[in-house]
Write an enzyme that holds these catalytic residues in place. Sequence first.
Site: not given
Lengths: 568, 589
Positions: B281, B284, B307, B327, B366, B369, B518
């Site tokens: 990242e 990037e 994330c 990203s 998650k 995901e 998180c």
Amino acid sequence: MITEILEKYEAKRENLISILHDIQNADPQHYLSQDNIKRVTKFLNISLSEIFGVISFYTMFSTEPRGKYVIKICRSTVCHINGACNIIKKIKEKLGINVGETTKDGLWTLEEVECLGLCGMAPSMMINNNVYGNLTNEKIDSIFKEVKNGRYKNESYLGDKLLKREKQTLNVLENIGVIDPLNIDENMEKNGYKALEKAIKEMTPETVLEEVKRSGLKGRGGAGFPTGLKWSFTAPLKGEKYILCNADEGEPGTFKDRPLLEGDPHKVIEGILLAGYAIGASKGYIYIRGEYENAIGIIKKAIAQAQKKGLLGKNILGSDFSYEIDVKIGAGSYVVGEETAQIESLEGKRGNSRIKPPFPGTKGIHQIPTVVNNVETLANVPNIILKGADWFKGFGTERSSGTKIFVISGKAKNTGLVEVPFGITLRELIFDFAGGVRNDKKFKGALVGGAAGVFISEDLLDEKISYENFISKGLSFGSGAVKVLDEDVDIVDLLTNIMEFFTNESCGQCSPCRIGNKTILRLIKTGKWELIKQTAETMKEASLCALGQSPILPISTALKYFKEELVK
Amino acid sequence: MTMIKIKINNIEIEVEKGIMLLDAIKKTGYDVPTLCYYEDLEPSGACGICVVEVKGEPTLKRACCTPVDRDGLEIFTNTKRVRETRKRVLELILSDHPDDCLQCIRNGNCELQALAEKLGIRENHYEKIYVEKEKDVSSFSLVRDPVKCIKCGRCVQVCQEVQSVFAIEMINRGFDTVMGLPFEMGMGDSICTNCGQCSLVCPVGAIYEKSSESEVWEALNDPDKYVIVQEAPAIRVAIGEEFGMEPGTVTSGKMHTALKKLGFDKVFDTNFSADLTIMEEGTELINRVKKTLVDGNFRRLPVITSCSPGWIKYMETFFPNLIKNVSSCKSPQQMFGALAKTYFAEKEGIDPAKIVSVSIMPCTAKKFEANRPEMKDSGYKDVDYVLTTREFGRMIKEMGIDFPSLTSSDADAPMGEYTGAGTIFGATGGVMEAALRTGYELISGETLKAVDLKMVRGMEGIREAEIPIPKLPFPLKVAVAHGLGNAKKILTKVSEQIEKNGKSEYHFVEIMACPGGCVGGGGQPYGSTLKVKEERGEGLYKEDSEMLEHRKSHENEEVKQLYKEFLGEPNGEKSHHLLHTKYGKREKF
């Protein structure tokens, strides 16, 4: 169709309920389709869940297709004791459907609803937006035939429903049945808007407020809070302020605001103007229940007339006072009669009541200070300003000045409205004005003040009706509804009906009310009256708003006066 | 601030005018039981449990939402009238709730159960009145069991007021009220971002994580499977709470040991792939900033972090205009998963088909995901099963492991080493700080001496900073937002700026779906108030500054080895194939 409807509106959340009404009314199947709901969601940029939360809250909205003719039959107390059950049974048999269903040919849908404010002609119903009363099995047959043949007939019930008019003291209802409500000139010939002119030209907002305070006028919606005092909390606040006229008359057995809205709308408008002038508001709202289709139309027309005459709008009567009035419509909910729930509903939300404080007087519509007054309260104001507080105090008792509109229904010989000064007795109302009990039956008692009212037995008939006397006796006359009960009325059956009403109308946000009402309804069958009373007391202590605090009133008074009948 | 004198149970105290009775009462050492109240949310007054007696008032008042507004107020918190009313209200609530506590996922940590115990409920005057309702299992992340719901409204509040998602709402009215979705839609078919904040605040078992415990047990017991595990940064400062340890206690070593005792073949660490994420990242970001300087097209700035899968679904639904700004990096969980079945499998000579890749996450999103159809660039599902911190806690308990007394151990090579930059990923602002530590050095070629970039830390909903970097012609303007409600605010601003001026004032924005980042994830232990979330974050900063050898991602030796042996260079071809992804617009209505 929907594009045209949406074009009429500003993309504001507070227009949500009106938009939904328009879409539903325009749909041949009288419902809100998913596609249409999604269009509204996009238009207002609110989530699908929010809009669905609103739709599922109000009984007038349906997400299922309905028939060409939607029958809404009243199941509330007054219609109930006048045989609504038999009428419902008749319709079910006639159409071959149950409540909530639509006939196979797509013509008829049958729905049970709570009080339509047609208690003077109970049992009653609406078919689409038309009202029908004094229903009998024979009448049902002829109405259905008429409707099917395209001959709608809206039954009016005004004027003749003032019981013994000549004996009444008509201050608020003075023009009912006398003038053409849709002709502003007729109202003005009867001193209409003279009080406004006097206030604007001769009085300051402070002196108007002082006059109302001095008059001793108290809220006529049921709570009896001194009107001038309520205004005085908001008047000193700086910035924008609103008046909200509460025209969500939903208390079963109450039909006093509707005749005012339909019969003399300008008196109500003038009252809203005067209140606005007194507290320095720039805008007034009238929140009218959705079932009052006729009243909504009349009020809207009356507002347009007043605007045309320069009585509403910018620089009224050449003064600095500018004021507008907006009409907002409900969609089937009793609890939005509570002021904070009404504000939520007006903002296009579910009718959940707010936590108080803050009170609407400091944070109301869109958090702007808002004074909420009942229709009858506001309709008292023009005469108070025009004729003076002393004139007003000339009526009634020491601490209950003025007149009050009482609504006589149930098993009375004659049903209708009575406007008389405070200090009158129930005996006079029932036996003099209403002619006693129908069919020479024996008088059993009365349910006074709506569902959230109290049972009264024969030995209380001579109590003078005033705030001070009733409060000292632990009684309440609420909105002024007097439902006469004859010897045939079964109190347990009536209490069941009342608890069904509260169960149907609870908003559901607080547990004591949400679960308590349904629990009591179940317990009635078991006859566990001690537990029922304790439950109602718990609800009174711990419910968020007046709805949950109300069942204790009919329950405790029924136990007090009709104990033998309950405890078997 | 006006102070006024009031009396509580005849004790005179002076309190600030306007505070709620509940807070005033706590100052006297008395406790008022509550049920719907949650300290991070506006009191709703829904339950009616916290009622107290205020002298002169005709009915009891709710302590949670009644302000102390006048001098001389007299309050009684435990009179017979008060206690009896509370009991009756609770009995009503219990009558509308099934008694299957022994099978309930909340057995032992249910707030309703605890309240019944506290109020001494030994009988119920009311018969059961609840109506059976169907469970909603349509979501990969969450299960909704409406029959358990006590209508406290916390889930709706958090979904609407905190997260600005508005997936759930009060539907119907009166006794039929449900906290639900429109048209009886399933959560899995809705705009729900799977953030799970609803499950975190639910006092009972009405919304909870969709568990993968049994699948993981099965894999662990299957000798033909090679079961590996990774753990997100935020787990190590929260799992201890399941065993009575203080929030924020750093338990990385115990956590690794516990997983080995559970029988995982390899215990790796997501912190490793957090460091890897920074390499990808950060590169990037640098490339995009450089490109902008050359071609003058600022529309792809700011770069926004990727994330947080709750945030990604929110973005796809509500801010699809920013898809090109986000990203392209997969999250650390998914990067790890893709490498486990390629790099690790090749390196160890294991058939990737036999590898079962498990992750322990603070996050319910998650789970969604891991099930996104595009997340199988290795040819296999990158991550097979996702367990939340709560599920992990339950598995440790079931295995009879006394977590607090465990000794420490390290994660396994070659995907277990991590730096302080990787560990602070778990706190809001952590990804930003980690990226800046590496970005600073890569752009300037100079060593960053003041490693603690405190300007991007904290619990403020939106934080902004300008970071001067040598060799960059302008300071890097960054913003950090946590909680989707805050994300909405900053991204509305960014969108408007790009729309209006063709460029935004920001170069780099970190978004975390959950309040606190998180550490405040929807899969974390119950009782995750903002205060607890902050303490967990402090634990991560402690591990970063006091317990680890390296504090910058590009100093991670195993990450260097990975590039050398397998990936080549950051943002290289192999990275693009395995570690980067694409996003797509989702229907909002």
